[in-house]
Design an enzyme around this catalytic site. Sequence first.
Site, mmCIF file in Angstrom:
data_model
loop_
_atom_site.group_PDB
_atom_site.id
_atom_site.type_symbol
_atom_site.label_atom_id
_atom_site.label_comp_id
_atom_site.label_asym_id
_atom_site.label_seq_id
_atom_site.Cartn_x
_atom_site.Cartn_y
_atom_site.Cartn_z
ATOM 1 N N ARG A 169 0.824 -1.230 0.000
ATOM 2 C CA ARG A 169 0.000 0.000 0.000
ATOM 3 C C ARG A 169 0.845 1.263 0.000
ATOM 4 O O ARG A 169 0.417 2.313 0.468
ATOM 5 C CB ARG A 169 -0.973 0.010 1.174
ATOM 6 C CG ARG A 169 -1.933 -1.164 1.144
ATOM 7 C CD ARG A 169 -2.969 -1.082 2.239
ATOM 8 N NE ARG A 169 -3.788 -2.284 2.227
ATOM 9 C CZ ARG A 169 -3.447 -3.409 2.851
ATOM 10 N NH1 ARG A 169 -2.324 -3.470 3.546
ATOM 11 N NH2 ARG A 169 -4.236 -4.447 2.782
ATOM 12 N N LYS A 228 1.986 11.343 -10.854
ATOM 13 C CA LYS A 228 1.155 10.422 -11.649
ATOM 14 C C LYS A 228 1.967 9.187 -12.001
ATOM 15 O O LYS A 228 3.114 9.295 -12.454
ATOM 16 C CB LYS A 228 0.675 11.086 -12.931
ATOM 17 C CG LYS A 228 -0.538 11.981 -12.742
ATOM 18 C CD LYS A 228 -1.121 12.384 -14.096
ATOM 19 C CE LYS A 228 -2.316 13.306 -13.910
ATOM 20 N NZ LYS A 228 -2.842 13.779 -15.201
ATOM 21 N N GLU A 282 7.407 18.909 -24.734
ATOM 22 C CA GLU A 282 6.766 19.191 -23.433
ATOM 23 C C GLU A 282 7.237 20.545 -22.893
ATOM 24 O O GLU A 282 6.482 21.257 -22.236
ATOM 25 C CB GLU A 282 7.060 18.068 -22.419
ATOM 26 C CG GLU A 282 6.548 16.684 -22.833
ATOM 27 C CD GLU A 282 5.031 16.495 -22.699
ATOM 28 O OE1 GLU A 282 4.316 17.427 -22.290
ATOM 29 O OE2 GLU A 282 4.552 15.378 -23.025
ATOM 30 N N LYS A 328 5.516 23.193 -13.361
ATOM 31 C CA LYS A 328 4.721 22.014 -12.995
ATOM 32 C C LYS A 328 4.490 21.968 -11.485
ATOM 33 O O LYS A 328 3.413 21.606 -11.028
ATOM 34 C CB LYS A 328 5.397 20.722 -13.483
ATOM 35 C CG LYS A 328 4.473 19.524 -13.300
ATOM 36 C CD LYS A 328 4.636 18.414 -14.278
ATOM 37 C CE LYS A 328 3.614 17.309 -13.984
ATOM 38 N NZ LYS A 328 3.848 16.081 -14.704
ATOM 39 N N GLU A 358 -5.989 16.858 -10.357
ATOM 40 C CA GLU A 358 -6.710 17.297 -11.549
ATOM 41 C C GLU A 358 -8.204 17.366 -11.308
ATOM 42 O O GLU A 358 -9.006 16.830 -12.075
ATOM 43 C CB GLU A 358 -6.387 16.342 -12.718
ATOM 44 C CG GLU A 358 -6.544 16.994 -14.068
ATOM 45 C CD GLU A 358 -6.048 16.130 -15.220
ATOM 46 O OE1 GLU A 358 -5.042 15.434 -15.064
ATOM 47 O OE2 GLU A 358 -6.697 16.177 -16.269
ATOM 48 N N ARG A 405 -4.421 21.433 -13.234
ATOM 49 C CA ARG A 405 -3.598 20.408 -13.849
ATOM 50 C C ARG A 405 -4.041 20.074 -15.267
ATOM 51 O O ARG A 405 -3.248 19.625 -16.097
ATOM 52 C CB ARG A 405 -3.608 19.161 -12.956
ATOM 53 C CG ARG A 405 -2.466 18.257 -13.228
ATOM 54 C CD ARG A 405 -2.188 17.277 -12.103
ATOM 55 N NE ARG A 405 -1.053 16.471 -12.547
ATOM 56 C CZ ARG A 405 -0.287 15.755 -11.763
ATOM 57 N NH1 ARG A 405 -0.512 15.696 -10.486
ATOM 58 N NH2 ARG A 405 0.714 15.056 -12.256
ATOM 59 N N ASN A 447 -2.568 19.219 -20.116
ATOM 60 C CA ASN A 447 -3.002 18.341 -21.211
ATOM 61 C C ASN A 447 -3.020 19.055 -22.556
ATOM 62 O O ASN A 447 -3.464 18.485 -23.562
ATOM 63 C CB ASN A 447 -4.400 17.781 -20.926
ATOM 64 C CG ASN A 447 -4.403 16.883 -19.705
ATOM 65 O OD1 ASN A 447 -3.424 16.203 -19.439
ATOM 66 N ND2 ASN A 447 -5.487 16.908 -18.944
ATOM 67 N N HIS A 462 -2.472 17.203 -25.752
ATOM 68 C CA HIS A 462 -2.495 15.764 -25.468
ATOM 69 C C HIS A 462 -3.722 15.039 -26.001
ATOM 70 O O HIS A 462 -3.647 13.850 -26.290
ATOM 71 C CB HIS A 462 -2.342 15.507 -23.965
ATOM 72 C CG HIS A 462 -0.914 15.598 -23.513
ATOM 73 N ND1 HIS A 462 -0.185 16.760 -23.631
ATOM 74 C CD2 HIS A 462 -0.071 14.683 -22.985
ATOM 75 C CE1 HIS A 462 1.039 16.562 -23.172
ATOM 76 N NE2 HIS A 462 1.146 15.308 -22.778
ATOM 77 N N HIS A 503 -2.710 12.095 -28.121
ATOM 78 C CA HIS A 503 -3.031 10.689 -27.855
ATOM 79 C C HIS A 503 -3.729 10.058 -29.055
ATOM 80 O O HIS A 503 -3.544 8.880 -29.351
ATOM 81 C CB HIS A 503 -3.922 10.564 -26.617
ATOM 82 C CG HIS A 503 -3.165 10.767 -25.341
ATOM 83 N ND1 HIS A 503 -3.758 11.192 -24.177
ATOM 84 C CD2 HIS A 503 -1.856 10.619 -25.047
ATOM 85 C CE1 HIS A 503 -2.847 11.297 -23.223
ATOM 86 N NE2 HIS A 503 -1.682 10.949 -23.729
ATOM 87 N N HIS A 507 5.779 9.774 -28.035
ATOM 88 C CA HIS A 507 4.800 10.566 -27.283
ATOM 89 C C HIS A 507 5.036 12.068 -27.496
ATOM 90 O O HIS A 507 4.109 12.815 -27.836
ATOM 91 C CB HIS A 507 4.905 10.206 -25.789
ATOM 92 C CG HIS A 507 4.012 11.013 -24.903
ATOM 93 N ND1 HIS A 507 2.651 10.839 -24.860
ATOM 94 C CD2 HIS A 507 4.285 12.022 -24.037
ATOM 95 C CE1 HIS A 507 2.130 11.699 -24.001
ATOM 96 N NE2 HIS A 507 3.105 12.433 -23.480
#
Length: 384
Positions: free
Chosen positions: A129, A151, A197, A245, A255, A264, A268, A271, A275, A287
Amino acid sequence: MLPLMHPRVVPVTTPGGAYDVVIGAGLLPSLGPRVAALCPGPLTRAVLVHDAALPGPTVASAAESLRSAGARIEQVGLVADESRKDWASAGELLRALTACRLERDQPVVALGGGLIGDLAGFAAAVYRRGVPVIQCPTTLLAMVDASVGGKTGVNVRIGEDLLKNMAGAFHQPRLVLADVATLGSLPDRHLRAGLAECIKHALIAGSVPGAPAGMLERTRGAIAGVLARDPGVCVDIIAWSVTLKAAVVASDERETAPDHAGGRALLNLGHTFGHAVETLPGQDLLHGEAVGLGLIAAATTSQALGLAGTALVDLVRGLIRAAGLPDRLAPGADAGAILDRMGHDKKVSAGRPRLVLPREAGRAGVHADPPVEAVRAGVRAILG
Ligand SMILES: NC(=O)c1ccc[n+]([C@@H]2O[C@H](COP(=O)([O-])OP(=O)(O)OC[C@H]3O[C@@H](n4cnc5c(N)ncnc54)[C@H](O)[C@@H]3O)[C@@H](O)[C@H]2O)c1
């Protein structure tokens, strides 16, 4: 060995944890003492999860440093391949952590690009955990983006479709150590992908309180130095991105900010388009390359909606070209297929894409339901 220059330290503070991002050249030999200093007791054991493609001396430098700080090391080398960033690899990693009986306060150290960081971070988030994770990014993309913000994730395959980062957890690292000396072995194409980025961050900086001033101009001026692998310029551009960031995730760790607040979700930018084209058959895009195309598509969508002029589209395309990134898809891509794929993106709310769209002067905002014709104009702008 002393670092080649004084490192820059950017603090990150989120509800899920506070930590430093340390950026410099020649930092890996200081990894062990830095990790030991964060442990409540002596550092007795650590698992070093590294990209199997890294040069031997890079991995050895990290391992030696951890050993010199007193840790017994378990090394796990993984292949950085999106099709293997999955449950099976996460399971292998969890078996390795279990087999060496890693305890709750003993760290997993991720040494590699964003793919290794996401996988190792995910395993660290769920093993017992949650055990500490230290991120040591070795790609520009991971230094400016993936290693910061907590993330983690794995891809899920349904039939032929690889759904990226469909499963994951938020798990903030205890430390991020970005040693730009490791970029020395990074292939050019991946260095350029990381610049996408950086450009994305520069395009939203005007909407992020706490972002470095003048980031768009400074980023434009730094591109040539990064491509020449100038360590000082690399440290600068990474520090600007990480500062931005850090400001974003401090105010919106998970987010959940509403659209008007940005938060947040602004990260994107590019993105949703990115994607959709990243795994398009016949394209073979990294990417970062897909995100670069996504930035052009998003700017063009803004223009179609009257939110920005042609100057913005020209600016974005110019930055993407200056970074040596593709500004169009390979011939054969179909606008309809891309629009269809955008409907499957995670950032879709109730069947409609939520798009982050750029404006002039480095500002951006979230648009809940852009008309399909404007989105189609964005897609057309990147067709080959
Ligand atoms: N967690 C986040 O917030 C976040 C953000 C952005 C991207 N990501 C994820 O990051 C991944 C992409 O990361 P990436 O662009 O760093 O790619 P990557 O980790 O796949 O690495 C790219 C390539 O470079 C090689 N490599 C890495 N470092 C090297 C070095 N120093 N020298 C030589 N070769 C090296 C790898 O073996 C690989 O072939 C994707 O899976 C994406 O989903 C996560």
